[in-house]
Each structure stands twice: as C-alpha cells, then as structure tokens.
Write an enzyme that holds these catalytic residues in place. Structure first.
Site, PDB file in Angstrom:
ATOM      1  N   ARG A 194      65.210  10.275  94.133  1.00  0.00           N
ATOM      2  CA  ARG A 194      65.320   9.069  93.302  1.00  0.00           C
ATOM      3  C   ARG A 194      66.493   8.215  93.773  1.00  0.00           C
ATOM      4  O   ARG A 194      66.425   6.993  93.785  1.00  0.00           O
ATOM      5  CB  ARG A 194      65.468   9.441  91.819  1.00  0.00           C
ATOM      6  CG  ARG A 194      65.840   8.237  90.952  1.00  0.00           C
ATOM      7  CD  ARG A 194      65.593   8.426  89.458  1.00  0.00           C
ATOM      8  NE  ARG A 194      65.985   9.719  88.946  1.00  0.00           N
ATOM      9  CZ  ARG A 194      67.249  10.140  88.768  1.00  0.00           C
ATOM     10  NH1 ARG A 194      68.263   9.349  89.074  1.00  0.00           N
ATOM     11  NH2 ARG A 194      67.490  11.331  88.287  1.00  0.00           N
TER      12      ARG A 194
ATOM     13  N   TYR B 104      56.782 -17.408  88.110  1.00  0.00           N
ATOM     14  CA  TYR B 104      55.716 -16.394  88.103  1.00  0.00           C
ATOM     15  C   TYR B 104      55.545 -15.873  86.672  1.00  0.00           C
ATOM     16  O   TYR B 104      56.532 -15.519  86.027  1.00  0.00           O
ATOM     17  CB  TYR B 104      56.101 -15.262  89.061  1.00  0.00           C
ATOM     18  CG  TYR B 104      55.161 -14.095  89.030  1.00  0.00           C
ATOM     19  CD1 TYR B 104      53.874 -14.202  89.546  1.00  0.00           C
ATOM     20  CD2 TYR B 104      55.539 -12.889  88.468  1.00  0.00           C
ATOM     21  CE1 TYR B 104      52.998 -13.135  89.505  1.00  0.00           C
ATOM     22  CE2 TYR B 104      54.676 -11.810  88.430  1.00  0.00           C
ATOM     23  CZ  TYR B 104      53.408 -11.939  88.946  1.00  0.00           C
ATOM     24  OH  TYR B 104      52.536 -10.877  88.907  1.00  0.00           O
TER      25      TYR B 104
ATOM     26  N   ASP C 111      63.343 -15.996  94.258  1.00  0.00           N
ATOM     27  CA  ASP C 111      62.134 -15.199  94.502  1.00  0.00           C
ATOM     28  C   ASP C 111      61.468 -15.778  95.750  1.00  0.00           C
ATOM     29  O   ASP C 111      60.904 -16.872  95.711  1.00  0.00           O
ATOM     30  CB  ASP C 111      61.214 -15.274  93.273  1.00  0.00           C
ATOM     31  CG  ASP C 111      59.973 -14.400  93.415  1.00  0.00           C
ATOM     32  OD1 ASP C 111      59.549 -14.128  94.563  1.00  0.00           O
ATOM     33  OD2 ASP C 111      59.404 -13.994  92.378  1.00  0.00           O
TER      34      ASP C 111
ATOM     35  N   LYS D 152      52.942  -8.375  98.386  1.00  0.00           N
ATOM     36  CA  LYS D 152      52.202  -9.534  98.889  1.00  0.00           C
ATOM     37  C   LYS D 152      52.285  -9.587 100.419  1.00  0.00           C
ATOM     38  O   LYS D 152      51.772  -8.720 101.083  1.00  0.00           O
ATOM     39  CB  LYS D 152      52.740 -10.800  98.211  1.00  0.00           C
ATOM     40  CG  LYS D 152      52.898 -10.658  96.682  1.00  0.00           C
ATOM     41  CD  LYS D 152      51.590 -10.541  95.942  1.00  0.00           C
ATOM     42  CE  LYS D 152      51.715 -10.219  94.454  1.00  0.00           C
ATOM     43  NZ  LYS D 152      52.600 -11.029  93.677  1.00  0.00           N
TER      44      LYS D 152
END
Ligand SMILES: *Cc1c(COP(=O)(O)O)cnc(C)c1O
Length: 393
Positions: free
Chosen positions: A47, A99, A171, A196
């Site tokens: 982690r 977004y 972003d 993306k």
C-alpha cells in the site's frame, strides 16, 4: 531528452537480475527486511510503495516536468486526495464546467466536511478574481473543459492564485503532457485520469497527482495516498506505463483525426455548432494555440433539431434536441456508443443523459440536450467521416 524519448525510457531500467527488457510485475504485498531491521531496497508494504508504482510515478513526474508524483486508483481518487490535503473551512475556486465527477466530489462529499467551493466561468478572469476570498487555498483548472472544450489560460489563472496565496492545480487529462505542460505554464500541481489517454487502450482505471515541488503540501497528498490507500495495483501501473510508451504518437494521430472530423462537421448542414479548439472560430483558439502544441482528440457537436434553442418540453428539457442527437448516436456503425475517452477506438455519447445518470435531484447538468461528445480514435479519419456522414443524413 526530448518528449518522445522520455515517454519510451522514463521509469525504465533493464531488469539487472534477468536482462528482461520489459519490467516484471510485482504482485508481492510485503518486502523482506534486512538483518538489522532496515529496508535498504526501499519497499516495506505494497500500500505504501510498490516497484511498478515507483516506475510509473517516476515516468509521469518526468513527462510533466515535476519533482514528484503519486499514482492513484482512479482520476477521481487523485482529485479527492488533492482536496483532502486542504483543511475544513478552506475555499476552492473551480470552473462551472469542471468534470462532473469533480463537481460531485466538491458539492456532495467535501462540502459536508467543510470545504467551500465557488464555481465560476474560468474563461473570464474577472470572475476568477472576484471569487477569491481570504480563505481561498486552491484554484482548480481544467482545460480543455468537458464537454464544451472551453479553454482556460493556465498562466493567468496560476498568477491570480499565487497573488492570493493559493495553489493552482490543473486537470491535464484531456491534453496530456504530450500537448500541454501546466507546470511550465505556472501551475503547482497536475492531476490526471490515467484511465484516458495515458493508459490509452480503455483497459485500465487510474489517476495521478504530479507536483512541481516535493514540498509539505505534496507530502500530505503522498501521506493520503499511502495511508488512505486508494492506490493502483501493480498490474494497473504496468499497463499505464506500457500505454505511455506510445503516447506522443497517439496524441498526434488523435489530434490530426479530430481536426479532420471537426472540419467536416463544421461544414455540415445538420450541425448547429462544433466545439474544437483547433477551429479558428472557437473562442479559445488563440489561447489554446499558445499553450497547447496540438488541439487534442475530443470534439463536441450540437445537432440541428429544426427548432429554436428555446423549444423545451414539459420538464423544461429540450426534447427535440435530445431526439435529434440520440438519432445520430443510434445510427453510427464505427463509433461505439459509450462514455469515457482516450482509447484507440472512437466513442460517441449523449453527454447530458450520462451526466444526469443517478444525479441528486436539483443538480441536473447544464449540458445542451442536442450535444454529442466524441473521443476521436486512431481509425483512418475518412472512415470516421464517412460513418458520421451516413448517421447525419
Ligand atoms: C475521466 C476524468 C476524470 C476522472 O477519472 P476516473 O479515472 O474516471 O476517476 C477526471 N477528470 C477528467 C477531465 C476526466 O476526463
């Protein structure tokens, strides 16, 4: 090193133990300690850190020109970590057409925790200035925006942020560092949905935060990553890194194809409006040309519905516009009707209905009902144009 070379080599070493030219995937959740109890190889628990994640983070930091990077399980997890690094009572300025998932995080999750947000039209710098308060800590930029491809001047907004004692976070999912480098324009951090273009093949969900300085603020985001645990798996990191190797060439082809499709739609009688920053009449064209090397692979289009824009149904929605757009989406053969973007195959979607899917009543989207958003893929542009031509008939 130039960008194409970095994309192929950053975060990559030949495996010294086997000579493998492709990195191994490390699923191990834990790592052996030395006899004296130290961890000289640098890994403790998956982690907190994993070799595949380190490789991806080094690569992304290098592509964006940042000092450090933290990879996350999704673009939304990366976004969440940036806002969680602020404190209750802090104030954020964000674009109205941010977004929709980012707007939901701010409005429906972090507002309850005491984070305040003002949404403005970020193409209007006066609105950004007016929104600043004494407790403003962060200005969020997204350019090109979704789905209207509005262009924000990153350097000017970063300047407003810095004069106000706030950080500017951009972003950069739609442009990618292949086309736009926000840290060089003055932003302090960049956020990505690696889901993306960076992944590039519609087969992995991921996100990242890249910081210009490895300072106290970024250390907090790093702590949220390792302690909060919204981390990508080793295989997910491997897939994103593999996608990045071809990013510069894919972005060129996406941009070239999108420019051809936008030019075709711009001349078509069934089209009411086309949104592509590469078109000269696009209001953000000059700014886009100054801060992007190419205009990207996303195109939005409003379909002519034979009515004036005010033609609303009983629910106040533009039913004729929705029908016109849905009919075109139903007729395409090569485009796939699906949300998301950045993969090899072209996608088309009726954006208003997906933005309203499962939304809290009263928070319905302002996206026009006759709008279709397209992620232009890597097919031959003439085939895409032919498909749209028959769908628009
Ligand atoms: C998809 C997307 C996100 C969210 O990424 P997920 O991986 O779906 O959580 C954030 N910003 C932009 C601009 C996006 O397109």
């Amino acid at each position: 090193m130039r960008f194409e070379t970095l994309a192929v080599h950053a975060g990559h070493d030949i495996d010294p133990s086997t000579g493998a030219v492709t990195p191994a995937i490390h699923p191990s959740t834990t790592f052996e300690r030395d006899e004296d109890g130290s961890y000289t190889k640098g890994y403790v628990y998956a982690r907190v850190g994993n070799p595949n994640r380190t490789a991806l983070e080094e690569c992304l930091a290098s592509l964006e020109g940042g000092a450090s990077c933290a990879a996350f399980a999704s673009g939304s997890a990366a976004t969440m970590a940036v806002f969680q690094s602020l404190s209750p009572g802090d104030h954020v300025v964000a674009p109205k057409d941010v977004y929709h998932g980012t707007a939901q995080i701010l409005t429906n999750i972090l507002a309850l925790w005491g984070l305040e947000t003002t949404f403005v039209d970020m193409t209007d710098l006066a609105q950004v200035e007016q929104a600043i308060r004494p407790n403003t800590r962060l200005i969020w930029v997204e350019t090109p925006s979704n789905p209207l491809l509005k262009i924000t001047d990153v350097a000017k907004v970063a300047d407003i942020a810095h004069r106000s004692g706030a950080v500017c976070v951009c972003d950069n999912t739609w442009a990618t560092p292949a086309l736009q480098r926000p840290l060089e324009l003055g932003a302090d951090m960049v956020v990505h949905a690696t889901t993306k273009y960076l992944g590039g093949h519609s087969d992995v969900t991921g996100g990242a935060v890249v910081a210009k300085e490895d300072d106290g603020h970024f250390q907090k985001i790093h702590l949220i990553q390792g302690t909060g645990g919204a981390i990508p798996s080793a295989f997910d990191c491997w897939l994103v890194l593999r996608g990045i190797r071809t990013l510069p060439y894919r972005m060129r082809a996406h941009s070239e194809n999108a420019a051809a499709v936008a030019a075709f739609l711009d001349r078509h009688p069934s089209v009411e409006a086309v949104y592509y920053p590469g078109l000269r009449e696009h209001p953000g064209h000059a700014t886009a040309a100054s801060q992007m090397s190419l205009f990207g692979g996303m195109v939005s289009v409003q379909i002519y519905a034979g009515r004036d824009a005010a033609g609303k149904d009983a629910a106040g929605r533009d039913a004729a516009g929705r029908d016109a757009a849905m009919k075109v989406a139903a007729k395409v053969k090569l485009f796939t009707r699906a949300t998301s973007l950045g993969g090899t195959g072209s996608l088309i979607e009726h954006r208003a209905s997906v933005e309203n899917y499962g939304v809290v009543p009263g928070q319905e989207t302002g996206t026009p009902e006759n709008l279709l958003r397209m992620s232009i893929g890597l097919e031959h542009p003439d085939d895409l144009i032919q498909d749209l031509a028959q769908a628009l008939e």
